[in-house]
Design a protein around this motif. Structure first.
Motif, PDB file in Angstrom:
ATOM      1  N   ASP A  25       0.852  -1.182   0.000  1.00  0.00           N
ATOM      2  CA  ASP A  25       0.000   0.000   0.000  1.00  0.00           C
ATOM      3  C   ASP A  25       0.890   1.234   0.000  1.00  0.00           C
ATOM      4  O   ASP A  25       2.100   1.137   0.231  1.00  0.00           O
ATOM      5  N   ALA A  26       0.316   2.380  -0.261  1.00  0.00           N
ATOM      6  CA  ALA A  26       1.082   3.616  -0.418  1.00  0.00           C
ATOM      7  C   ALA A  26       1.793   4.041   0.875  1.00  0.00           C
ATOM      8  O   ALA A  26       2.776   4.770   0.823  1.00  0.00           O
ATOM      9  N   GLN A  27       1.323   3.603   2.031  1.00  0.00           N
ATOM     10  CA  GLN A  27       1.924   3.990   3.307  1.00  0.00           C
ATOM     11  C   GLN A  27       3.094   3.091   3.713  1.00  0.00           C
ATOM     12  O   GLN A  27       3.852   3.420   4.614  1.00  0.00           O
ATOM     13  N   ARG A  28       3.251   1.955   3.068  1.00  0.00           N
ATOM     14  CA  ARG A  28       4.311   1.022   3.454  1.00  0.00           C
ATOM     15  C   ARG A  28       5.676   1.611   3.114  1.00  0.00           C
ATOM     16  O   ARG A  28       5.916   2.045   1.999  1.00  0.00           O
ATOM     17  N   GLN A  29       6.558   1.608   4.080  1.00  0.00           N
ATOM     18  CA  GLN A  29       7.904   2.141   3.885  1.00  0.00           C
ATOM     19  C   GLN A  29       8.811   1.075   3.261  1.00  0.00           C
ATOM     20  O   GLN A  29       8.697  -0.112   3.593  1.00  0.00           O
TER      21      GLN A  29
END
Length: 101
Positions: A18-22
């Motif tokens: 997902d877009a928040q995963r670092q």
């Protein structure tokens, strides 16, 4: 032989993106990375006795990463070249048919 500058082990895996995963690592374009992965069952299948009924299906289809690339922006296309693939001694994959046809 190419010089590996970054190695990512199979324990740096995720079950979804997902877009928040670092990223587990961020590299410069052109960096040579060695990536170790699991088979689709994360090593759960070791013998013929390890049947579907015995597997933890929450542990299927992991992915190593994610990997960030410096300078890459949303919408960019990245080119990846596979230099070498070395399969492990054992791995597993399975086709599971669900429902009636």
């Amino acid at each position: 032989m190419h010089e590996i500058t970054v190695k990512i082990g199979r324990d740096d895996h995720v079950w979804s993106f997902d877009a928040q995963r670092q990223p587990v690592v961020t590299v410069d374009p052109g960096t040579i990375i060695e990536i170790e992965t699991w088979d689709c069952f994360t090593g759960q299948v070791q013998s013929e006795e390890d049947t579907l009924e015995k597997l933890d299906l929450a542990r299927v289809n992991s992915a190593t990463g994610p990997i960030g690339v410096r300078g890459a922006e949303p919408g960019d296309t990245l080119s990846v070249t596979l230099l070498d693939i070395r399969p492990n001694k054992q791995g597993a994959a399975m086709c599971i048919r669900s429902g009636a046809s």
